[in-house]
Design a protein around this motif. Structure first.
Motif, PDB file in Angstrom:
ATOM      1  N   LEU A   1       0.830  -1.202   0.000  1.00 62.38           N
ATOM      2  CA  LEU A   1       0.000   0.000   0.000  1.00 62.38           C
ATOM      3  C   LEU A   1       0.872   1.263   0.000  1.00 62.38           C
ATOM      4  CD1 LEU A   1      -2.866   1.081   0.018  1.00 62.38           C
ATOM      5  CD2 LEU A   1      -2.828   0.964   2.506  1.00 62.38           C
ATOM      6  N   ALA A   2       1.964   1.221   0.745  1.00 62.96           N
ATOM      7  CA  ALA A   2       2.883   2.362   0.772  1.00 62.96           C
ATOM      8  C   ALA A   2       3.500   2.608  -0.602  1.00 62.96           C
ATOM      9  CB  ALA A   2       3.976   2.133   1.812  1.00 62.96           C
ATOM     10  N   TRP A   3       3.864   1.533  -1.295  1.00 60.84           N
ATOM     11  CA  TRP A   3       4.442   1.699  -2.638  1.00 60.84           C
ATOM     12  C   TRP A   3       3.402   2.230  -3.619  1.00 60.84           C
ATOM     13  CZ3 TRP A   3       9.235   2.274  -4.043  1.00 60.84           C
ATOM     14  CH2 TRP A   3      10.248   1.811  -3.217  1.00 60.84           C
ATOM     15  N   LEU A   4       2.172   1.775  -3.520  1.00 58.70           N
ATOM     16  CA  LEU A   4       1.114   2.322  -4.375  1.00 58.70           C
ATOM     17  C   LEU A   4       0.878   3.802  -4.079  1.00 58.70           C
ATOM     18  CD1 LEU A   4      -1.511  -0.584  -4.420  1.00 58.70           C
ATOM     19  CD2 LEU A   4      -0.087   0.225  -6.320  1.00 58.70           C
ATOM     20  N   THR A   5       0.922   4.153  -2.807  1.00 60.36           N
ATOM     21  CA  THR A   5       0.770   5.554  -2.413  1.00 60.36           C
ATOM     22  C   THR A   5       1.925   6.385  -2.950  1.00 60.36           C
ATOM     23  OG1 THR A   5      -0.387   4.846  -0.420  1.00 60.36           O
ATOM     24  CG2 THR A   5       0.447   7.095  -0.433  1.00 60.36           C
ATOM     25  N   LEU A   6       3.125   5.838  -2.901  1.00 56.01           N
ATOM     26  CA  LEU A   6       4.291   6.545  -3.449  1.00 56.01           C
ATOM     27  C   LEU A   6       4.152   6.739  -4.954  1.00 56.01           C
ATOM     28  CD1 LEU A   6       7.050   7.831  -3.004  1.00 56.01           C
ATOM     29  CD2 LEU A   6       8.063   5.542  -3.225  1.00 56.01           C
ATOM     30  N   MET A   7       3.642   5.742  -5.660  1.00 53.79           N
ATOM     31  CA  MET A   7       3.441   5.888  -7.108  1.00 53.79           C
ATOM     32  C   MET A   7       2.402   6.976  -7.407  1.00 53.79           C
ATOM     33  SD  MET A   7       5.639   3.961  -8.484  1.00 53.79           S
ATOM     34  CE  MET A   7       6.745   3.804  -7.096  1.00 53.79           C
ATOM     35  N   ALA A   8       1.365   7.051  -6.581  1.00 51.35           N
ATOM     36  CA  ALA A   8       0.367   8.115  -6.748  1.00 51.35           C
ATOM     37  C   ALA A   8       0.998   9.485  -6.479  1.00 51.35           C
ATOM     38  CB  ALA A   8      -0.817   7.878  -5.819  1.00 51.35           C
ATOM     39  N   ALA A   9       1.889   9.556  -5.484  1.00 46.36           N
ATOM     40  CA  ALA A   9       2.592  10.812  -5.192  1.00 46.36           C
ATOM     41  C   ALA A   9       3.445  11.234  -6.379  1.00 46.36           C
ATOM     42  CB  ALA A   9       3.457  10.647  -3.938  1.00 46.36           C
ATOM     43  N   ILE A  10       4.093  10.270  -7.010  1.00 40.78           N
ATOM     44  CA  ILE A  10       4.927  10.566  -8.176  1.00 40.78           C
ATOM     45  C   ILE A  10       4.064  11.069  -9.328  1.00 40.78           C
ATOM     46  CG2 ILE A  10       6.405   9.504  -9.935  1.00 40.78           C
ATOM     47  CD1 ILE A  10       7.386   7.620  -7.594  1.00 40.78           C
ATOM     48  N   ALA A  11       2.926  10.433  -9.546  1.00 48.05           N
ATOM     49  CA  ALA A  11       2.019  10.890 -10.609  1.00 48.05           C
ATOM     50  C   ALA A  11       1.557  12.319 -10.357  1.00 48.05           C
ATOM     51  CB  ALA A  11       0.822   9.939 -10.709  1.00 48.05           C
ATOM     52  N   CYS A  12       1.240  12.639  -9.103  1.00 42.35           N
ATOM     53  CA  CYS A  12       0.821  14.005  -8.763  1.00 42.35           C
ATOM     54  C   CYS A  12       1.960  14.999  -8.967  1.00 42.35           C
ATOM     55  CB  CYS A  12       0.323  14.070  -7.322  1.00 42.35           C
ATOM     56  SG  CYS A  12      -1.259  13.259  -7.069  1.00 42.35           S
ATOM     57  N   GLU A  13       3.174  14.585  -8.657  1.00 45.21           N
ATOM     58  CA  GLU A  13       4.327  15.466  -8.880  1.00 45.21           C
ATOM     59  C   GLU A  13       4.498  15.766 -10.363  1.00 45.21           C
ATOM     60  OE1 GLU A  13       9.165  15.693  -8.318  1.00 45.21           O
ATOM     61  OE2 GLU A  13       8.175  13.756  -8.287  1.00 45.21           O
ATOM     62  N   ILE A  14       4.361  14.747 -11.189  1.00 41.17           N
ATOM     63  CA  ILE A  14       4.506  14.929 -12.637  1.00 41.17           C
ATOM     64  C   ILE A  14       3.407  15.851 -13.164  1.00 41.17           C
ATOM     65  CG2 ILE A  14       4.398  13.736 -14.865  1.00 41.17           C
ATOM     66  CD1 ILE A  14       5.696  11.297 -13.373  1.00 41.17           C
ATOM     67  N   VAL A  15       2.177  15.627 -12.727  1.00 45.31           N
ATOM     68  CA  VAL A  15       1.058  16.474 -13.160  1.00 45.31           C
ATOM     69  C   VAL A  15       1.270  17.919 -12.704  1.00 45.31           C
ATOM     70  CG1 VAL A  15      -1.410  16.931 -12.786  1.00 45.31           C
ATOM     71  CG2 VAL A  15      -0.626  14.614 -13.316  1.00 45.31           C
ATOM     72  N   GLY A  16       1.639  18.095 -11.439  1.00 44.51           N
ATOM     73  CA  GLY A  16       1.839  19.441 -10.910  1.00 44.51           C
ATOM     74  C   GLY A  16       2.947  20.198 -11.620  1.00 44.51           C
ATOM     75  N   THR A  17       4.055  19.534 -11.853  1.00 51.03           N
ATOM     76  CA  THR A  17       5.174  20.203 -12.521  1.00 51.03           C
ATOM     77  C   THR A  17       4.846  20.469 -13.990  1.00 51.03           C
ATOM     78  OG1 THR A  17       6.649  19.059 -10.996  1.00 51.03           O
ATOM     79  CG2 THR A  17       7.667  20.128 -12.884  1.00 51.03           C
ATOM     80  N   SER A  18       4.067  19.594 -14.607  1.00 51.26           N
ATOM     81  CA  SER A  18       3.632  19.841 -15.986  1.00 51.26           C
ATOM     82  C   SER A  18       2.744  21.072 -16.064  1.00 51.26           C
ATOM     83  CB  SER A  18       2.876  18.627 -16.530  1.00 51.26           C
ATOM     84  OG  SER A  18       3.716  17.501 -16.582  1.00 51.26           O
ATOM     85  N   PHE A  19       1.842  21.226 -15.083  1.00 49.06           N
ATOM     86  CA  PHE A  19       1.005  22.428 -15.053  1.00 49.06           C
ATOM     87  C   PHE A  19       1.845  23.677 -14.810  1.00 49.06           C
ATOM     88  CE2 PHE A  19      -2.817  19.712 -14.444  1.00 49.06           C
ATOM     89  CZ  PHE A  19      -3.572  20.264 -15.468  1.00 49.06           C
ATOM     90  N   MET A  20       2.939  23.546 -14.077  1.00 43.52           N
ATOM     91  CA  MET A  20       3.835  24.683 -13.883  1.00 43.52           C
ATOM     92  C   MET A  20       4.402  25.132 -15.232  1.00 43.52           C
ATOM     93  SD  MET A  20       7.478  25.001 -11.829  1.00 43.52           S
ATOM     94  CE  MET A  20       7.011  23.771 -10.666  1.00 43.52           C
ATOM     95  N   ALA A  21       4.823  24.165 -16.043  1.00 44.60           N
ATOM     96  CA  ALA A  21       5.369  24.499 -17.358  1.00 44.60           C
ATOM     97  C   ALA A  21       4.309  25.134 -18.251  1.00 44.60           C
ATOM     98  CB  ALA A  21       5.941  23.245 -18.012  1.00 44.60           C
ATOM     99  N   VAL A  22       3.113  24.595 -18.217  1.00 45.26           N
ATOM    100  CA  VAL A  22       2.020  25.157 -19.019  1.00 45.26           C
ATOM    101  C   VAL A  22       1.721  26.585 -18.577  1.00 45.26           C
ATOM    102  CG1 VAL A  22      -0.461  24.979 -19.499  1.00 45.26           C
ATOM    103  CG2 VAL A  22       0.971  22.939 -19.596  1.00 45.26           C
TER     104      VAL A  22
END
Length: 121
Positions: A11-32
């Motif tokens: 569950l912790a690893w799945l949560t970490l993968m979700a955190a990584i996805a959110c980081e990618i989305v957030g940083t992509s919106f920063m670029a946009v």
């Protein structure tokens, strides 16, 4: 007796993968937002990055902070690079590809080196 579907570590690893996805989305919106000047992008960026840090903190309950942060940053970097090439049309040179490959190799070494105490059932 009920059997758990996922172990706390899984569950912790799945949560970490979700955190990584959110980081990618957030940083992509920063670029946009930076390229378009649209402030909505900054709001989405802030929300996604805040959620990413929150999820990362939850993952730290079962994954050591050094490993979790290294994986979060490393896979976030690699994922964001893929997004930047795919969505923003950025180009990578051989040296950058080599660096990303070495980062991935380093993440594998760090992750495989982590040990876990057995949790009592």
């Amino acid at each position: 007796m009920s059997k758990k579907l996922l172990s706390p570590l899984s569950l912790a690893w799945l949560t970490l993968m979700a955190a990584i996805a959110c980081e990618i989305v957030g940083t992509s919106f920063m670029a946009v937002a930076a390229r378009s000047g649209a402030y909505q992008g900054y709001l989405l960026m802030a929300g996604a990055l805040a959620l990413s840090y929150y999820l990362l903190s939850l993952a730290l309950r079962a994954i050591s902070v050094g490993v979790a942060y290294a994986v979060w940053e490393g896979l976030g970097l690699i994922g964001l690079t893929v997004v930047s090439v795919w969505l923003f049309g950025e180009k990578l040179v051989a040296q950058e590809l080599l660096g990303l490959g070495l980062a991935l190799l380093g993440l594998a070494c760090v992750t495989l080196g982590e040990t876990h105490d057995e949790v009592a059932a």
